[in-house]
Design a protein around this motif. Structure first.
Motif, PDB file in Angstrom:
ATOM      1  N   THR A 169      -3.791   3.553   0.171  1.00  0.00           N
ATOM      2  CA  THR A 169      -4.120   3.246  -1.223  1.00  0.00           C
ATOM      3  C   THR A 169      -3.561   1.877  -1.553  1.00  0.00           C
ATOM      4  O   THR A 169      -2.344   1.652  -1.429  1.00  0.00           O
ATOM      5  N   HIS A 212     -13.171   2.441  -0.961  1.00  0.00           N
ATOM      6  CA  HIS A 212     -13.510   1.412  -1.930  1.00  0.00           C
ATOM      7  C   HIS A 212     -13.616   0.059  -1.222  1.00  0.00           C
ATOM      8  O   HIS A 212     -14.416  -0.791  -1.609  1.00  0.00           O
ATOM      9  N   THR A 213     -12.762  -0.114  -0.210  1.00  0.00           N
ATOM     10  CA  THR A 213     -12.849  -1.290   0.661  1.00  0.00           C
ATOM     11  C   THR A 213     -12.781  -0.814   2.099  1.00  0.00           C
ATOM     12  O   THR A 213     -11.876  -0.039   2.464  1.00  0.00           O
ATOM     13  N   ASP A 254      -3.628  -1.754  -6.244  1.00  0.00           N
ATOM     14  CA  ASP A 254      -4.428  -1.606  -7.463  1.00  0.00           C
ATOM     15  C   ASP A 254      -5.137  -0.264  -7.537  1.00  0.00           C
ATOM     16  O   ASP A 254      -5.958  -0.026  -8.412  1.00  0.00           O
ATOM     17  N   GLY A 255      -4.838   0.640  -6.563  1.00  0.00           N
ATOM     18  CA  GLY A 255      -5.395   1.983  -6.612  1.00  0.00           C
ATOM     19  C   GLY A 255      -6.638   2.207  -5.785  1.00  0.00           C
ATOM     20  O   GLY A 255      -7.088   3.351  -5.664  1.00  0.00           O
ATOM     21  N   ARG A 256      -7.206   1.170  -5.206  1.00  0.00           N
ATOM     22  CA  ARG A 256      -8.413   1.357  -4.399  1.00  0.00           C
ATOM     23  C   ARG A 256      -8.073   2.035  -3.073  1.00  0.00           C
ATOM     24  O   ARG A 256      -7.008   1.835  -2.509  1.00  0.00           O
ATOM     25  N   ARG A 257      -9.031   2.824  -2.577  1.00  0.00           N
ATOM     26  CA  ARG A 257      -8.856   3.500  -1.289  1.00  0.00           C
ATOM     27  C   ARG A 257      -9.277   2.536  -0.183  1.00  0.00           C
ATOM     28  O   ARG A 257     -10.407   2.046  -0.168  1.00  0.00           O
ATOM     29  N   VAL A 258      -8.371   2.307   0.752  1.00  0.00           N
ATOM     30  CA  VAL A 258      -8.588   1.364   1.848  1.00  0.00           C
ATOM     31  C   VAL A 258      -8.842   2.144   3.126  1.00  0.00           C
ATOM     32  O   VAL A 258      -8.078   3.049   3.477  1.00  0.00           O
ATOM     33  N   TRP A 265      -8.013  -5.785   1.785  1.00  0.00           N
ATOM     34  CA  TRP A 265      -8.490  -5.345   0.467  1.00  0.00           C
ATOM     35  C   TRP A 265      -8.544  -6.503  -0.535  1.00  0.00           C
ATOM     36  O   TRP A 265      -9.423  -6.522  -1.388  1.00  0.00           O
ATOM     37  N   GLN A 292     -11.711  -8.623  -0.237  1.00  0.00           N
ATOM     38  CA  GLN A 292     -12.961  -8.032  -0.716  1.00  0.00           C
ATOM     39  C   GLN A 292     -12.964  -7.825  -2.232  1.00  0.00           C
ATOM     40  O   GLN A 292     -13.738  -7.029  -2.743  1.00  0.00           O
ATOM     41  N   ARG A 293     -12.162  -8.551  -2.940  1.00  0.00           N
ATOM     42  CA  ARG A 293     -12.176  -8.448  -4.404  1.00  0.00           C
ATOM     43  C   ARG A 293     -13.468  -9.039  -4.955  1.00  0.00           C
ATOM     44  O   ARG A 293     -13.978 -10.008  -4.453  1.00  0.00           O
ATOM     45  N   CYS A 346       0.834  -1.201   0.000  1.00  0.00           N
ATOM     46  CA  CYS A 346       0.000   0.000   0.000  1.00  0.00           C
ATOM     47  C   CYS A 346       0.870   1.252   0.000  1.00  0.00           C
ATOM     48  O   CYS A 346       1.985   1.265   0.525  1.00  0.00           O
TER      49      CYS A 346
END
Length: 226
Positions: A140, A179-180, A143-147, A222, A225-226, A121
């Motif tokens: 982050t 995002h997660t 893969d770019g998702r906000r955690v 994260w 939760q894919r 991250c």
């Protein structure tokens, strides 16, 4: 550090010399060979001149004693100058899974943030404290998702309930833009709390999932939760 001068002795022993050792053993071999020849000559001479044979034997004994004393001194010098090989230090054992339950809440949040950094991250921040609105760690994902993670350092008999999940669910997406979103705890979740989390799409990481994540044998929040 004081450096010894030209007239001072530094206390270091002379270096180990194979040449000196070889000369020593060569001298011993020569003496042994000479002693053998002398004994043969003495045996032949003893029949004719016993007094001369006795004097020759005494001289040979004195010479052999002198050689043995020199050899003993040389061997002591070699032993003193030989480099000392230190015993290898035992390799430290792998660190066990951290005892999260013994940490303070702030330490636990830092430990979770470090796990996020370890697993790739970026922009990892510990935001827990007064006014955090339920977000203790934000990051982050690779893969770019906000955690967004809320940390609950609870004892094993104190489970995370539905009220904890509802407070977190009211801010993690709308306020923090997750995002997660995951609640990570050293304990476990009540059944109503787990049901609410499932309805809202919030991940539940109890003690078992946390231990697997720490050891690298289980997914990160994260990835789960894919």
């Amino acid at each position: 550090m004081t450096i010894p001068g030209a007239g001072e002795r530094s206390g270091r022993q002379p270096p180990f010399s194979l040449r000196h050792l070889a000369l020593c053993f060569g001298l011993i071999a020569a003496v042994v060979c000479g002693a053998g020849l002398t004994v043969r000559a003495m045996a032949a001479e003893a029949a004719d001149r016993p007094v001369g044979a006795l004097l020759t034997g005494t001289a040979l004994f004195v010479a052999a004693a002198a050689v043995l004393r020199r050899r003993h001194r040389l061997m002591r010098a070699v032993a003193a100058s030989a480099p000392t090989v230190a015993a290898p230090c035992p390799m430290p054992a792998d660190d066990p899974v951290p005892a999260y339950e013994s940490m303070s809440p702030d330490e636990f949040e830092e430990a979770v943030a470090e796990l996020c950094r370890r697993d790739g991250c970026s922009e990892v921040e510990v935001t827990g404290g007064a006014g955090d609105l339920g977000a203790d760690v934000v990051a982050t994902a690779p893969d770019g998702r906000r955690v967004v993670i809320q940390c609950k350092r609870y004892s094993p008999d104190h489970k995370v309930g539905s009220q904890d999940l509802q407070r977190f669910g009211g801010t993690c997406f709308a306020v923090h833009g997750a995002h997660t979103a995951t609640v990570v705890t050293t304990s476990d979740f009540t059944q109503p709390g787990a049901e609410y989390a499932a309805q809202c799409g919030i991940g539940c990481f109890g003690a078992e999932e946390l231990a697997a994540w720490t050891a690298g044998t289980g997914p990160s929040p994260w990835d789960a939760q894919r």
